[in-house]
Design an enzyme around this catalytic site. Structure first.
Site, PDB file in Angstrom:
ATOM      1  N   ARG A 213       0.845  -1.039   0.029  1.00  0.00           N
ATOM      2  CA  ARG A 213       0.058  -0.180  -0.064  1.00  0.00           C
ATOM      3  C   ARG A 213       0.802   1.388   0.019  1.00  0.00           C
ATOM      4  NH1 ARG A 213      -3.891  -3.335   2.846  1.00  0.00           N
ATOM      5  NH2 ARG A 213      -2.616  -3.237   4.696  1.00  0.00           N
ATOM      6  N   PHE A 229     -11.143  -4.759  -6.172  1.00  0.00           N
ATOM      7  CA  PHE A 229     -11.049  -5.575  -4.936  1.00  0.00           C
ATOM      8  C   PHE A 229     -10.608  -4.879  -3.940  1.00  0.00           C
ATOM      9  CE2 PHE A 229      -9.730  -7.952  -8.974  1.00  0.00           C
ATOM     10  CZ  PHE A 229     -10.758  -8.768  -9.000  1.00  0.00           C
ATOM     11  N   ASP A 251     -15.826  -3.334  -5.434  1.00  0.00           N
ATOM     12  CA  ASP A 251     -15.677  -4.568  -4.443  1.00  0.00           C
ATOM     13  C   ASP A 251     -17.211  -5.335  -4.591  1.00  0.00           C
ATOM     14  OD1 ASP A 251     -13.694  -5.659  -2.111  1.00  0.00           O
ATOM     15  OD2 ASP A 251     -15.646  -6.564  -1.932  1.00  0.00           O
ATOM     16  N   ASN A 280     -19.054  -6.946  -9.328  1.00  0.00           N
ATOM     17  CA  ASN A 280     -18.208  -7.707  -9.929  1.00  0.00           C
ATOM     18  C   ASN A 280     -17.182  -7.120 -10.631  1.00  0.00           C
ATOM     19  OD1 ASN A 280     -16.720  -9.858 -10.952  1.00  0.00           O
ATOM     20  ND2 ASN A 280     -18.542 -11.141 -11.421  1.00  0.00           N
ATOM     21  N   ASP A 301      -6.106  -6.319  -6.788  1.00  0.00           N
ATOM     22  CA  ASP A 301      -5.612  -7.283  -5.653  1.00  0.00           C
ATOM     23  C   ASP A 301      -6.817  -8.108  -5.347  1.00  0.00           C
ATOM     24  OD1 ASP A 301      -4.434  -8.222  -3.469  1.00  0.00           O
ATOM     25  OD2 ASP A 301      -5.104  -6.599  -1.991  1.00  0.00           O
ATOM     26  N   CYS A 341      -2.484 -13.469  -4.362  1.00  0.00           N
ATOM     27  CA  CYS A 341      -2.309 -14.069  -3.061  1.00  0.00           C
ATOM     28  C   CYS A 341      -2.605 -15.710  -3.080  1.00  0.00           C
ATOM     29  CB  CYS A 341      -3.135 -13.435  -2.234  1.00  0.00           C
ATOM     30  SG  CYS A 341      -4.947 -13.983  -2.285  1.00  0.00           S
TER      31      CYS A 341
HETATM   32  N1  SAH Z   1      -6.956  -4.625  -1.319  1.00  0.00           N
HETATM   33  C1  SAH Z   1      -7.465  -5.180  -0.283  1.00  0.00           C
HETATM   34  C2  SAH Z   1      -7.666  -6.546   0.002  1.00  0.00           C
HETATM   35  C3  SAH Z   1      -8.483  -7.106  -1.161  1.00  0.00           C
HETATM   36  S1  SAH Z   1      -9.155  -8.657  -0.536  1.00  0.00           S
HETATM   37  C4  SAH Z   1      -6.986  -4.239   0.981  1.00  0.00           C
HETATM   38  O1  SAH Z   1      -5.856  -3.752   0.757  1.00  0.00           O
HETATM   39  O2  SAH Z   1      -7.373  -4.208   1.977  1.00  0.00           O
HETATM   40  C5  SAH Z   1     -10.137  -9.132  -1.934  1.00  0.00           C
HETATM   41  C6  SAH Z   1     -11.517  -8.496  -2.010  1.00  0.00           C
HETATM   42  O3  SAH Z   1     -12.066  -8.922  -3.159  1.00  0.00           O
HETATM   43  C7  SAH Z   1     -12.618  -8.720  -0.955  1.00  0.00           C
HETATM   44  O4  SAH Z   1     -12.971  -7.637  -0.368  1.00  0.00           O
HETATM   45  C8  SAH Z   1     -13.646  -9.440  -1.579  1.00  0.00           C
HETATM   46  O5  SAH Z   1     -15.015  -8.960  -1.264  1.00  0.00           O
HETATM   47  C9  SAH Z   1     -13.270  -8.835  -3.127  1.00  0.00           C
HETATM   48  N2  SAH Z   1     -13.868  -9.796  -4.233  1.00  0.00           N
HETATM   49  C10 SAH Z   1     -13.871 -10.985  -4.436  1.00  0.00           C
HETATM   50  N3  SAH Z   1     -14.363 -11.406  -5.636  1.00  0.00           N
HETATM   51  C11 SAH Z   1     -14.455 -10.044  -6.350  1.00  0.00           C
HETATM   52  C12 SAH Z   1     -15.195  -9.910  -7.268  1.00  0.00           C
HETATM   53  N4  SAH Z   1     -15.409 -10.873  -8.551  1.00  0.00           N
HETATM   54  N5  SAH Z   1     -15.642  -8.805  -7.846  1.00  0.00           N
HETATM   55  C13 SAH Z   1     -15.252  -7.735  -7.033  1.00  0.00           C
HETATM   56  N6  SAH Z   1     -14.701  -7.710  -5.688  1.00  0.00           N
HETATM   57  C14 SAH Z   1     -14.535  -9.236  -5.427  1.00  0.00           C
END
Ligand code: SAH
Length: 397
Positions: A213, A229, A251, A280, A301, A341
């Site tokens: 970050r 995400f 998200d 999505n 992410d 990840c």
């Molecule tokens: N970048 C964030 C962590 C991301 S974790 C940080 O720094 O805190 C991954 C995230 O992706 C989760 O919040 C989950 O709700 C979301 N997610 C999973 N599949 C998704 C999709 N197809 N579209 C949008 N969001 C999604």
């Protein structure tokens, strides 16, 4: 104590201090059937002592090693010593790497405590007990944590699917002291984030992305950012605080985005310059592309796409798809920070997928920095599976 003898040739990894012994490596036992999580002595086929480990009767990973070689005792003092060592390692991190009050204190196998994760969030500790061995020693572990890292409360987030394979039920609740509030405020690299340690993902926050970050925020000044995400805002909030002119968070999770919005306000940032899109990513990014929207900095992410080796090719298509869209949405000179990840996704394959995406998007791309999990999520050299988070910070020409 029951003695477990390994099959011939199955002591190699143990001699290199890899902590896992699979069911296929076990030849026979001497003594009664060990109970769930009980300590067993491990010997090779010639009867040489290999060490002591915890027995998981239903898991493919049949034994997780506590210690190697001959002798030794697994008792409360053993856990206190391992925990103390993990805490010393965190204190030894340079100040610039721990400008935070939220840190992973114990990183399971990589800290010599297979299955145990302990994260600190301000005045609270949040634990995950993912294996039968640490479950059996829970009371001793909690007592050692209270002694060595005084805190307001210790909360358990063992609501994990992997516990089923270990023959354990999911578990969640207070282990010691006070119950954490619905929102625990943490500080990270000058930002503040509210964390839901009781119901959020993992133990509440993606602590492993802390340094990344900061790395992304360092490029954010004056840029328009897409935080795909987004979860509770992490990258986007760090970017906005570092001078990004606009941030779009995307998200699937409405509660995560609500917290992202609250976190934006918590940092005194202009909410008019932050957009929160519930949807999505695969679809939202396509819509942005069709609407000819563009950004200067895109963060991708996603969650773990690879759940098992059989999912690798499907996951590869998912990574290719979002990275292709990410590149297409970038203005010339724009930057992409893209992550995987999934421990089962090898770093070189991930880079190849991103390269293919760049080719298909017809972008010339420079790799500025390779990124990994923050050093409080240290990887033991004996346990390469401990490296799971990898990222590429790219610039398009
Ligand atoms: N970048 C964030 C962590 C991301 S974790 C940080 O720094 O805190 C991954 C995230 O992706 C989760 O919040 C989950 O709700 C979301 N997610 C999973 N599949 C998704 C999709 N197809 N579209 C949008 N969001 C999604």
């Amino acid at each position: 104590m029951t003695t477990i003898f390994l099959k011939q040739g199955r002591d190699h990894t143990v001699l290199r201090h890899h902590p896992w012994i699979f069911s296929g490596g076990v030849a026979r036992q001497e003594g009664s059937d060990p109970a769930l999580g009980e300590t067993v002595e491990v010997r090779n086929d010639e009867g040489e002592p290999m060490g002591l480990g915890a027995w998981s009767p239903t898991s493919q990973i049949r034994i997780r090693m506590w210690m190697f070689g001959a002798g030794g005792v697994v008792d409360a003092a053993f856990f206190a010593e391992r925990i103390a060592d993990a805490l010393v390692a965190r204190e030894a991190l340079p100040a610039s790497r721990r400008d935070t009050d939220a840190l992973r204190l114990i990183n399971a196998e990589s800290d010599g405590l297979p299955g145990l994760v302990v994260d600190r969030y301000g005045d609270f500790l949040v634990c995950q007990f993912a294996a039968a061995g640490v479950e059996r020693w829970k009371a001793e572990i909690v007592a050692a944590l209270q002694e060595l890292h005084p805190c307001k409360g210790i909360y358990e987030r063992s609501d994990l699917d992997v516990r089923e394979r270990e023959g354990l039920q999911p578990a969640r609740g207070v282990l010691a002291g006070e119950e954490p509030p619905a929102c625990v405020e943490i500080r990270e690299n000058g930002c503040r984030y509210g964390v839901d340690v009781k119901a959020g993902h993992k133990t509440g926050f993606y602590l492993d992305q802390r340094d990344n970050r900061a790395a992304v925020a360092a490029f954010a000044d004056g840029r328009e950012v897409l935080n795909a995400f987004a979860y509770t805002g992490g990258f986007g909030i760090a970017a906005q605080r570092a001078g990004a002119v606009a941030v779009t968070h995307v998200d699937l999770s409405a509660p995560a985005l609500a917290l992202a919005r609250a976190n934006t306000a918590r940092n005194g940032l202009d909410e008019a310059k932050a957009e929160f899109v519930e949807g999505n990513v695969f679809e939202v990014l396509r819509k942005f592309r069709d609407a000819r929207r563009s950004f200067d900095l895109v963060v991708l992410d996603p969650p773990k796409f690879v759940e098992s080796k059989g999912h690798l090719m499907a996951a590869a298509r998912g990574y290719k798809d979002i990275n292709l869209l990410g590149f297409k949405l970038l203005r010339p000179g724009g930057m992409l920070a893209t992550f995987s990840c999934s421990g089962l996704m090898p770093p070189d394959l991930f880079q190849k997928i991103v390269t293919d995406a760049a080719c298909d998007a017809r972008r010339e791309v420079q790799l500025l920095q390779r990124l990994e999990q923050a050093p409080d999520h240290a990887e033991s050299l004996a346990f390469p599976e401990g490296l799971y988070l990898k990222g590429l910070l790219c610039r398009v020409r």
